[in-house]
Design an enzyme around this catalytic site. Structure first.
Site, PDB file in Angstrom:
ATOM      1  N   GLU A  97       3.701   6.260  -2.953  1.00  0.00           N
ATOM      2  CA  GLU A  97       2.857   7.277  -2.295  1.00  0.00           C
ATOM      3  C   GLU A  97       3.595   8.081  -1.233  1.00  0.00           C
ATOM      4  OE1 GLU A  97      -0.082   4.270  -3.908  1.00  0.00           O
ATOM      5  OE2 GLU A  97       1.927   4.240  -3.064  1.00  0.00           O
TER       6      GLU A  97
ATOM      7  N   GLU B  68      -1.730  -1.540  -6.703  1.00  0.00           N
ATOM      8  CA  GLU B  68      -2.804  -1.978  -5.805  1.00  0.00           C
ATOM      9  C   GLU B  68      -3.913  -2.692  -6.581  1.00  0.00           C
ATOM     10  OE1 GLU B  68      -2.973   0.944  -1.999  1.00  0.00           O
ATOM     11  OE2 GLU B  68      -3.172   1.971  -3.929  1.00  0.00           O
TER      12      GLU B  68
END
Length: 682
Positions: A108, A88
């Site tokens: 995640e 990210e």
């Protein structure tokens, strides 16, 4: 970035990134910024140990907003793996470069959450929607070459920084391509893609909460402006974060990592060299074990006393490798390389120079002792002698050698070349360096090693015994095998106890019961239907019939009314009143005694930690990871609740209940003190 070991984006790194960015932005001599890592990894993502602290400021989304809104171009030189928040961070940069064999990902979902720092909004703006969805929903690592559009350049590692600085200099004075400025819009194709992904994911994601929310978040990237999409991502992240699934998956993440910790063994204990391994027995189990070592380049000698059995074993291993090659998992060259590492022998004398021997013969004490007596005579001093026994007393096996300190249990789970779990059994006299070497070896052959002590069945099979016993008793009392199997499947296991028994072979449990008659003699109902089936030749799938019937070549179980007739007759003979049994009772009577046995195991010191039991049950028996394992599940529903239901059945089931539902003293103690298994320390 330099935060050993994996550049986790901890509070210190997040603060450091903000400080470094602000300094660079304030310095007129700085025209562009490159973010890279001093370590081999770019960043493994968030430090999830901080999730429970509540002190998350500055939060990662704020760091990434600062990076993306920078008035000076920011280049990510992704020198190694970039996962979760690490990727990210790279997505928030204006340009990205990576190295040619690198992998990145957003894992995640494996923690029961979704990318919460813009990953679901930025990635679909930079790569094809179907690729973005797959990466986010599966959490799988992806080769940078498969998503080359994400990078301005993919180069040799030695060129990365030079090229990144070159890109940064070329970007000076140009319009900054912020990802947030890329506009997306929904379409019937995007709607169909999201729906199709949901359908494809539903079977694999059974019981998990996060995958569907991942799809929702990606869909929001196409339906909402960037700022609103980020807000929606944050809302969905919070939804995931506060679920039992997220708590369980995060518990398991740490449980797996701590399973290899050996605090009782000195850190400077040296490992023994394992350069060559021998396997006694070239059957299905022995062959599977041998493949683990050949797969990582360790030579293996396979011993069988009959040449025909040896040839058959080597032929089966080759067939397994050839099947992998047909599926594209191996090249033909790799098949040959691995087969060259395997040699066969019919003589114990050929094992004189091996560093480790693993016995994988018939599960009978007299047979095991014969093998170990022979090994004691031929193996060199310092060679590790290991047994693959699943239930027998390792100390009794060790006593028939002159080197009890070198004897250890290495209990592989079937199929041994596939299953990740390895129960490492510590005998009364097993040396520390042998234990440490076994733990290290587990990692080498890509297994998750868990240290356990000596008792019947160790941890896994000792606990599964009570689960199987209750399933058999519930059938006598009125439940059908398919009802019991459905309850357990719906709870999250891949199959119920009767399907599992048929797959494994009912004769295995039968032989174990024959060797333990004194333990079960007080209970004539104990697995009595299973015993009759085995004695009639109905040993399961391999015979085409067990508790269920099977069509030729099929693994699909077909209910057989005659098995219920046996159950009814046995119940009548034993004076057991048959009745309708609720799904909830089935669940409680199968799972709660399992937890209770786990409590006794902890109390006896057979397992080091409650989380070790969870690792064994998830990897060895298919306990759903979204429940965290049996001990985490007990903590989630409340130890008091488990104790109350154990006491209920102890009374409600009469003499049977008094014997089999006695609560563990540890269960009573934890409930009284309002403590959890997670907090228990022996």
């Amino acid at each position: 970035m330099a935060n050993k070991p994996v550049n986790a984006l901890s509070k210190a790194i997040r603060t450091g990134l903000i400080d470094a960015m602000n300094m660079a932005l304030a310095n007129d001599n700085v025209e562009a910024i490159v973010i890279t890592s001093e370590l081999a990894l770019f960043s493994a993502g968030a430090d999830i140990s901080e999730f429970s602290s509540g002190d998350l400021a500055p939060i990662l989304p704020d760091v990434l907003t600062l990076v993306e809104n920078s008035s000076k171009p920011v280049v990510a030189a992704v020198n190694g793996g970039a996962f979760g928040g690490g990727l990210e961070l790279a997505l928030a940069c204006h340009y990205r470069l990576s190295t040619n064999h690198n992998k990145v990902g957003l894992p995640e979902v494996h923690l029961g959450i979704l990318p919460g720092a813009g990953g679901t909004q930025r990635l679909p703006r930079l790569i094809a929607p179907e690729k973005a969805l797959q990466m986010i929903v599966t959490g799988a690592p992806t080769s940078v070459k498969a998503i080359s559009e994400l990078f301005v350049s993919i180069v040799e590692p030695s060129e990365l920084l030079v090229q990144a600085i070159k890109v940064a200099k070329q970007a000076v004075g140009k319009v900054i391509p912020a990802t947030s400025l890329i506009k997306l819009s929904s379409s019937p194709e995007i709607e169909a893609l999201c729906e199709q992904t949901k359908v494809q994911t539903s079977a694999k994601a059974r019981g998990f909460f996060a995958p569907a929310k991942c799809i929702e978040a990606v869909k929001a990237a196409f339906e909402l402006p960037f700022a609103q999409g980020l807000k929606r991502e944050g809302e969905l992240f919070e939804e995931c974060m506060h679920t039992p699934q997220a708590r369980a998956q995060q518990h398991f993440f740490f449980a797996e990592r701590v399973a290899g910790a050996l605090p009782q063994i000195a850190k400077d204990t040296a490992l023994r060299d394992i350069k060559q391994v021998a396997i006694i027995g070239a059957g299905t189990m022995g062959g599977g074990i041998a493949m683990n070592f050949a797969n990582v380049g360790i030579p293996v000698v396979l011993l069988e006393l009959e040449q025909a059995a040896l040839d058959k074993g080597l032929e089966l291993i080759r067939r397994n490798y050839e099947n992998s090659a047909k599926k594209g998992k191996l090249t033909q060259e790799q098949v040959e390389q691995r087969m060259e590492l395997l040699t066969g022998t019919t003589s114990y004398d050929d094992l004189s120079e091996v560093d480790l021997v693993i016995e994988a013969v018939f599960e009978k004490m007299s047979v095991k002792k014969q093998v170990f007596e022979a090994l004691d005579k031929v193996c060199k001093p310092g060679a590790i002698l290991a047994s693959n026994t699943s239930t027998l007393d390792l100390d009794e096996i060790a006593q028939c050698t002159s080197r009890e300190q070198d004897v250890i249990g290495l209990h592989f789970f079937s199929p041994a070349n596939v299953m990740k779990l390895l129960e490492i059994v510590q005998g009364a006299k097993t040396a520390d360096d042998v234990i440490k070497t076994a733990m290290h070896l587990a990692k080498t052959i890509k297994k998750v090693g868990v240290l356990v002590g000596v008792c019947f069945g160790f941890v896994g099979n000792r606990m599964i015994e009570v689960y199987g016993r209750e399933a058999g008793r519930l059938m006598l009392e009125g439940a059908t095998p398919q009802q019991i199997d459905k309850v357990i499947y719906d709870f999250g296991l891949p199959m119920g106890p009767f399907t599992m028994g048929d797959m494994a072979g009912l004769d295995i449990g039968y032989f174990v019961r024959q060797s333990r008659k004194e333990f079960i003699s007080h209970d004539p109902s104990y697995c009595t239907v299973a015993d009759e089936l085995v004695e009639a030749g109905r040993v399961g799938l391999k015979a085409g019939k067990g508790v269920y019937l099977y069509d030729a070549g099929s693994r699909s179980p077909i209910p057989d009314p005659s098995v219920l007739d046996i159950a009814k007759r046995k119940a009548k003979e034993l004076g057991i009143q048959r009745r309708d049994i609720s799904d909830q009772e089935i669940l409680e009577r199968c799972i709660y005694p399992l937890i209770n046995e786990g409590a006794n195991i902890l109390l006896e010191g057979i397992a080091q930690r409650a989380s070790d039991i969870d690792v064994i049950y998830v990897y060895g028996y298919g306990f759903p990871v979204y429940r965290g394992g049996p001990m985490k599940f007990a903590d989630e529903i409340g130890v008091k609740e488990v104790l109350a239901r154990m006491k209920h059945y102890e009374t409600a089931l009469g003499e049977y209940g008094k014997h089999w539902f006695t609560p563990s003293p540890l269960l009573e103690e934890l409930a009284q003190k309002q403590q959890t298994f997670a907090g228990f320390k022996a």
